[in-house]
Design a protein around this motif. Structure first.
Motif, mmCIF file in Angstrom:
data_model
loop_
_atom_site.group_PDB
_atom_site.id
_atom_site.type_symbol
_atom_site.label_atom_id
_atom_site.label_comp_id
_atom_site.label_asym_id
_atom_site.label_seq_id
_atom_site.Cartn_x
_atom_site.Cartn_y
_atom_site.Cartn_z
ATOM 1 N N VAL A 1 0.418 -24.226 1.487
ATOM 2 C CA VAL A 1 1.716 -24.889 1.649
ATOM 3 C C VAL A 1 2.833 -23.994 1.116
ATOM 4 O O VAL A 1 3.871 -23.820 1.767
ATOM 5 N N PHE A 2 2.629 -23.414 -0.066
ATOM 6 C CA PHE A 2 3.647 -22.563 -0.681
ATOM 7 C C PHE A 2 3.956 -21.361 0.205
ATOM 8 O O PHE A 2 5.124 -20.997 0.398
ATOM 9 N N GLU A 3 2.912 -20.732 0.762
ATOM 10 C CA GLU A 3 3.130 -19.563 1.616
ATOM 11 C C GLU A 3 3.831 -19.933 2.919
ATOM 12 O O GLU A 3 4.583 -19.123 3.469
ATOM 13 N N LYS A 4 3.617 -21.147 3.427
ATOM 14 C CA LYS A 4 4.344 -21.593 4.626
ATOM 15 C C LYS A 4 5.809 -21.861 4.299
ATOM 16 O O LYS A 4 6.695 -21.582 5.096
ATOM 17 N N MET A 5 6.056 -22.408 3.110
ATOM 18 C CA MET A 5 7.429 -22.695 2.706
ATOM 19 C C MET A 5 8.194 -21.409 2.372
ATOM 20 O O MET A 5 9.391 -21.322 2.599
ATOM 21 N N TYR A 6 7.495 -20.436 1.807
ATOM 22 C CA TYR A 6 8.104 -19.185 1.365
ATOM 23 C C TYR A 6 7.301 -18.010 1.922
ATOM 24 O O TYR A 6 6.512 -17.388 1.208
ATOM 25 N N PRO A 7 7.509 -17.692 3.203
ATOM 26 C CA PRO A 7 6.708 -16.641 3.859
ATOM 27 C C PRO A 7 6.722 -15.296 3.124
ATOM 28 O O PRO A 7 5.747 -14.564 3.175
ATOM 29 N N ARG A 8 7.802 -14.986 2.435
ATOM 30 C CA ARG A 8 7.847 -13.702 1.721
ATOM 31 C C ARG A 8 6.838 -13.646 0.580
ATOM 32 O O ARG A 8 6.542 -12.572 0.054
ATOM 33 N N MET A 9 6.288 -14.794 0.193
ATOM 34 C CA MET A 9 5.304 -14.849 -0.889
ATOM 35 C C MET A 9 3.863 -14.716 -0.381
ATOM 36 O O MET A 9 2.932 -14.695 -1.176
ATOM 37 N N GLY B 1 0.363 -13.679 0.458
ATOM 38 C CA GLY B 1 -0.495 -12.675 -0.135
ATOM 39 C C GLY B 1 -0.287 -12.467 -1.634
ATOM 40 O O GLY B 1 -1.018 -11.706 -2.257
ATOM 41 N N LYS B 2 0.696 -13.135 -2.206
ATOM 42 C CA LYS B 2 0.965 -12.985 -3.645
ATOM 43 C C LYS B 2 -0.030 -13.781 -4.493
ATOM 44 O O LYS B 2 -0.238 -13.477 -5.650
ATOM 45 N N PHE B 3 -0.604 -14.840 -3.902
ATOM 46 C CA PHE B 3 -1.582 -15.676 -4.596
ATOM 47 C C PHE B 3 -2.948 -15.453 -3.972
ATOM 48 O O PHE B 3 -3.071 -15.356 -2.765
ATOM 49 N N LYS B 4 -3.973 -15.391 -4.789
ATOM 50 C CA LYS B 4 -5.333 -15.285 -4.272
ATOM 51 C C LYS B 4 -5.879 -16.685 -4.014
ATOM 52 O O LYS B 4 -5.629 -17.610 -4.784
#
Length: 109
Positions: A86-94, A96-99
């Motif tokens: 969900v976080f990566e969809k909301m903030y595409p620039r993020m 790959g930042k979380f495993k």
């Protein structure tokens, strides 16, 4: 935030009933004991389980119900993975930042 909980690694924990005990949350003085010498994956699962006891206790919820604690601790990584998606969809620039949890676990093994 709740109170601090210490985590200690011990040689063994006294058995209750017939099951081997790998960890325990002690309400007072708010500490977690984890048996040393187990696989990293089993240790990680045990830490998640005992942290679940601690968080439920801090929230005033029933931290003694093993069925409840088991369910929540088993869902923890799924909840985390869903958060990452969900976080990566909301903030595409993020992206790959979380495993994802499976990646984290395979790194531990």
């Amino acid at each position: 935030k709740g109170k601090n909980v210490s985590v200690n690694f011990v040689d063994e924990i006294e058995k209750t009933e017939e099951a081997e005990v790998l960890g325990q949350f002690i309400k007072i003085p708010r500490k977690i004991e984890i048996v040393k010498g187990k696989s990293m994956l089993l240790t990680a699962e045990t830490i998640i389980h005992e942290l679940t006891h601690a968080f439920l206790y801090e929230c005033g919820l029933n931290s003694d119900d093993e069925e409840y604690v088991n369910w929540i601790s088993r869902q923890f990584l799924d909840i985390y993975d869903t958060f990452v998606e969900v976080f990566e969809k909301m903030y595409p620039r993020m992206k790959g930042k979380f495993k994802k949890s499976q990646k984290v676990i395979s790194d531990v093994e």
